[in-house]
Motif scaffolding. Structure first.
Motif, PDB file in Angstrom:
ATOM      1  N   LEU A   1      33.451 -31.408  -1.729  1.00  0.00           N
ATOM      2  CA  LEU A   1      32.940 -32.399  -2.678  1.00  0.00           C
ATOM      3  C   LEU A   1      31.470 -32.639  -2.399  1.00  0.00           C
TER       4      LEU A   1
ATOM      5  N   LYS B   1      38.993 -23.894   5.763  1.00  0.00           N
ATOM      6  CA  LYS B   1      39.669 -25.166   5.507  1.00  0.00           C
ATOM      7  C   LYS B   1      41.021 -24.953   4.861  1.00  0.00           C
ATOM      8  N   ARG B   2      40.990 -24.320   3.702  1.00  0.00           N
ATOM      9  CA  ARG B   2      42.220 -24.199   2.923  1.00  0.00           C
ATOM     10  C   ARG B   2      43.176 -23.238   3.628  1.00  0.00           C
TER      11      ARG B   2
ATOM     12  N   LEU C   1      32.918 -26.732  -5.655  1.00  0.00           N
ATOM     13  CA  LEU C   1      34.010 -27.679  -5.394  1.00  0.00           C
ATOM     14  C   LEU C   1      35.307 -26.920  -5.115  1.00  0.00           C
ATOM     15  N   GLN C   2      36.290 -27.647  -4.611  1.00  0.00           N
ATOM     16  CA  GLN C   2      37.620 -27.067  -4.452  1.00  0.00           C
ATOM     17  C   GLN C   2      38.166 -26.660  -5.821  1.00  0.00           C
ATOM     18  N   GLY C   3      38.742 -25.470  -5.857  1.00  0.00           N
ATOM     19  CA  GLY C   3      39.423 -25.058  -7.080  1.00  0.00           C
ATOM     20  C   GLY C   3      38.516 -24.610  -8.200  1.00  0.00           C
TER      21      GLY C   3
ATOM     22  N   GLY D   1      35.722 -24.912  -0.408  1.00  0.00           N
ATOM     23  CA  GLY D   1      35.371 -25.856  -1.459  1.00  0.00           C
ATOM     24  C   GLY D   1      35.059 -27.199  -0.837  1.00  0.00           C
TER      25      GLY D   1
ATOM     26  N   GLY E   1      43.380 -23.601  -9.947  1.00  0.00           N
ATOM     27  CA  GLY E   1      42.415 -24.385  -9.189  1.00  0.00           C
ATOM     28  C   GLY E   1      42.501 -25.887  -9.391  1.00  0.00           C
ATOM     29  N   SER E   2      43.549 -26.351 -10.079  1.00  0.00           N
ATOM     30  CA  SER E   2      43.641 -27.797 -10.280  1.00  0.00           C
ATOM     31  C   SER E   2      44.123 -28.490  -9.006  1.00  0.00           C
TER      32      SER E   2
ATOM     33  N   LYS F   1      42.253 -34.804  -6.608  1.00  0.00           N
ATOM     34  CA  LYS F   1      40.822 -34.810  -6.239  1.00  0.00           C
ATOM     35  C   LYS F   1      40.081 -36.040  -6.749  1.00  0.00           C
TER      36      LYS F   1
END
Lengths: 476, 303
Positions: free
Chosen positions: A194, A139-140, A108-110, A192, B112-113, B256
């Motif tokens: 979903l 992407k990021r 996932l992201q992060g 990342g 990463g939040s 998110k």
């Protein structure tokens, strides 16, 4: 506030001490406590339910060994079961021959993919490998820059194609380049995504089918809640994950996500990230994480933290001084400072088994330590070597110099003498004896409050010294 | 598409699962029994509400049932929804604006939040309201974080104050405050480096940056937002507590929320610490942001 499972079970089984066998009724109640502990630790609802069923079967009728109490038997069964479920561990990376070994990172992201790529590359270098990283996170913004900076820090080349939108192409080219440059491992850092984003899941599935990686690792944040199961499942269905890497275990998360994810996809947890530095990637330790999930403290990570502060030689010297009773106030302050570098007292105490739950309610003020230090620093060298010479006059001077009351000075001296005494006794003990002794001391502290509570409430109050005092000072 | 629709759409992706489960067990006309409560418990736990908060909620339903306030199974969910939504007062969502001069919004959170992306979203959000926005790139630690925020500032069209990577974040905050005043900015958004709340030295650094801002602009920072990843579990409560002690968090940016996680732990945070959610993030573009709407949020837990 949350109480540790150990205490809770102690309460439940308290009434049946001395009986030989655990019955169905009290196990059922114990299982509710176990379930709550698991849920507090973010273990998935279904996983927790399955887990409790297994433990219940094992616990009913379990022989209560004479030396153990029923609550300890249940804790042991729970602990062993957690370790069994989260293991076995296999921190080896199977390298392909001929290379290059291709490793795909997903998550996932992060979750910490990019940082983990850097940590893995560094670890591989230390295995004598020649890794290369591929920046396939298109992407990021600035993800490519981040990987390049990491590459420089670790000393590993990075393949990047700026302005390209197709990660499949970048990965393919990256592997080709690795062959050309004779690198034997290629780490693919992907964007990342979903698990419910079909388009992006298709994309990474395509990266996997085109580059046929030897290992695919799912990077998962150790602080993840119930969603860990959905995420791990979805990624595993599309990618056939070979292993998990849990990140951010240096937080105070109890880490139930590790158990949930491992349970649903059945793939080993390879590593865990335990810090911001690039060497902070360790093999996964199921026993430690089991302790955390149960709120039993994580004594091993405390030991490791202590090892960073105290080197072996220093420890040996200290041990000698403790044994001979030569431990001085200078040593006291010196070691107090080191302990404080390990974090706040509360943090440290939380890691001690059995202390976890109690600490929350305790009022621990790190400022007291600052004041104790100030008092010791206001003593002369002779006084620090031999505090017994501190008489009323000296006490007054020290109190003034450090901005405290004379009672505070007495309290510090008293604490020091008690500590020295305790240390002298501990010096001759084995590790187990010491731990038992330590918890006795802690209990004493919790019950009676033997820690000196200094009166001066905040900071150092500035007092004007009288002329006489000043003269006295100069004379010294 | 309105922001609310966007939020609903984002949340709807995840509704189906819980909804199906619950509808199956709460059919029309079924009387409430302990089984109904068990199913409800499971649904709430799956949304990361945490055992303590869930137990409280279930107890509430049970007592409402015992005194006859809810009778049939189909009344349970509306009852719980209104109870949960009532926890969030209107005042919760108000953004504290500076009476004059720049409003400083301090953004913090663990690694990463989603801080940097959330800062970009807030920048876009305020810019769309016609505000003059300045960004301060105080994350000088993570590789390329400054580059990431610079990229966003260009895309959104707002100004940015930055130093080199590795620079003192307090110094960046100082310059950013100065620039915001000089350029008559309405909003100054400060992005800070991600840090785990267990890293004492980093928390001290954060409190130092906060102090710099406090001294530079009286009354600032007006908002201190803690960015939480919606996938986070119960550790978020520890995070909110420790960050709160360090820099007096005024609200949460729940990022998110477009994934399969529901971020139910913010309920526990509201309950235990009184910290409200102010914004939610729902995707990767700067437009994917909305003020927190308790009704929609709570609906998403059940619908």
């Amino acid at each position: 506030m949350f109480e540790t499972l150990t205490q809770r079970l102690g309460d439940i089984f308290g009434s049946l001490r001395g009986r030989g066998r655990i019955t169905e009724d009290n196990v059922a109640e114990a299982m509710r406590a176990v379930r709550t502990a698991l849920l507090e630790a973010d273990v998935h609802v279904d996983v927790a339910a399955d887990f409790c069923r297994t433990v219940q079967e094992k616990a009913i009728g379990a022989e209560v060994i004479k030396t153990l109490k029923p609550d300890q038997v249940v804790v042991k069964i729970v602990h062993d079961e957690l370790v069994a479920l989260m293991g076995p561990v296999d921190p080896r990376i199977p390298y392909a021959s001929p290379g290059p070994t291709v490793i795909l990172m997903a998550g996932l992201q992060g979750s910490g993919k990019t940082t983990t790529c850097g940590k893995l590359a560094r670890m591989m270098l230390s295995h004598g490998k020649r890794p290369m990283m591929v920046a396939a996170d298109l992407k990021r913004p600035a993800a490519i820059d981040q990987l390049e900076v990491l590459g420089q820090q670790v000393g590993v080349p990075v393949h990047a194609e700026r302005g390209v939108q197709n990660p499949v192409k970048v990965c393919r080219n990256g592997i080709a380049e690795a062959k050309k440059l004779d690198r034997d491992v290629v780490i693919l850092d992907t964007a990342g995504r979903l698990a419910i984003d079909d388009e992006l899941m298709d994309e990474i599935a395509k990266v996997a089918s085109t580059t046929t990686p030897h290992q695919i690792y799912l990077v998962l944040d150790a602080m993840t809640g119930q969603d860990a199961v959905a995420t791990a499942k979805a990624f595993n269905e599309r990618l056939e994950i070979d292993g998990l890497i849990l990140t951010k275990f240096d937080s105070d998360t109890r880490g139930g996500a590790a158990l949930s994810a491992k349970k649903v996809i059945g793939k080993p947890i390879k590593f865990m990230g335990v810090g911001e530095k690039l060497d902070a990637l360790e093999p996964f330790h199921p026993d430690r994480i089991a302790g955390r999930i149960l709120g039993m403290g994580d004594i091993l990570s405390l030991v490791e933290k202590a090892q960073q502060q105290f080197d072996a030689v220093e420890a040996a010297t200290l041990e000698k001084r403790m044994k001979s009773g030569q431990f001085s106030l200078d040593d006291f302050v010196h070691h107090m400072r080191k302990v404080r570098q390990m974090g706040s007292l509360k943090d440290i105490m939380k890691k001690i088994p059995g202390m976890g739950g109690q600490v929350e309610d305790m009022d621990i003020d790190d400022g007291e330590l600052t004041r104790m230090e100030a008092i010791v620093m206001s003593m002369t060298t002779r006084e620090r070597q031999n505090p017994s010479i501190i008489d009323a006059g000296r006490r007054r001077r020290i109190a003034r110099g450090s901005g405290n009351d004379t009672e505070d000075v007495s309290a510090v001296v008293k604490t020091f003498l008690q500590t020295r005494d305790a240390m002298k006794r501990m010096a001759g003990m084995s590790m187990m004896q010491r731990m038992r002794f330590g918890s006795q001391l802690a209990n004493m502290g919790a019950a009676g409050g033997s820690m000196p509570k200094l009166k001066s409430s905040s900071g150092v109050s500035r007092r004007v010294l009288s002329k006489k005092d000043r003269r006295k000072r100069r004379k010294r | 598409m309105g922001l609310l629709d966007r939020l609903r759409q984002g949340l709807s992706k995840t509704r189906a699962r819980v909804a199906e489960g619950l509808r199956a067990v709460l059919p029309f006309g079924r009387k409430i029994d302990e089984g109904v409560l068990t199913d409800l418990e499971k649904a709430l736990l799956s949304a990361d509400m945490g055992p303590a908060m869930v137990a409280r909620t279930i107890d509430g339903v049970r007592s409402a049932w015992k005194r006859g306030a809810v009778k049939e199974a189909q009344d349970v969910i509306p009852h719980v929804k209104s109870e949960l939504a009532a926890m969030w007062t209107d005042d919760d969502r108000r953004i504290r604006l500076a009476p004059s001069g720049p409003t400083v919004i301090f953004v913090t959170g663990v690694n990463g939040s989603g801080k940097t992306t959330s800062v970009a979203k807030l920048a876009k959000y305020f810019k769309d309201q016609g505000k003059n926005v300045v960004l301060g790139a105080c994350d000088t630690f993570r590789a390329a974080a400054v580059a990431q925020l610079t990229e966003w500032s260009g895309r959104i069209g707002v100004q940015i104050v930055k130093h080199q990577q590795g620079a003192d974040p307090g110094a960046v905050a100082y310059d950013a405050c100065e620039a915001a005043v000089a350029r008559h900015a309405d909003i100054l958004l400060l992005d800070t480096a991600g840090r785990l709340h267990t890293q004492d030295h980093l928390m001290r650094e954060l409190s130092k940056i906060h102090k710099v801002v406090e001294r530079k602009i009286p009354g600032a920072p007006h908002e201190v937002l803690l960015v939480l990843d919606a996938t986070i579990g119960q550790n978020a409560i520890n995070q909110a507590r420790v960050f709160g002690e360090c820099v007096s968090v005024t609200g949460i940016f729940l990022a998110k929320l477009d994934g399969s996680a529901k971020g139910g732990v913010v309920m526990g945070i509201r309950e235990q610490l009184g910290v409200p959610v102010k914004f939610v993030g729902l995707g990767e573009t700067p437009d994917d942001v909305a003020p927190f709407d308790p009704g929609v949020f709570v609906d998403a837990l059940f619908e």
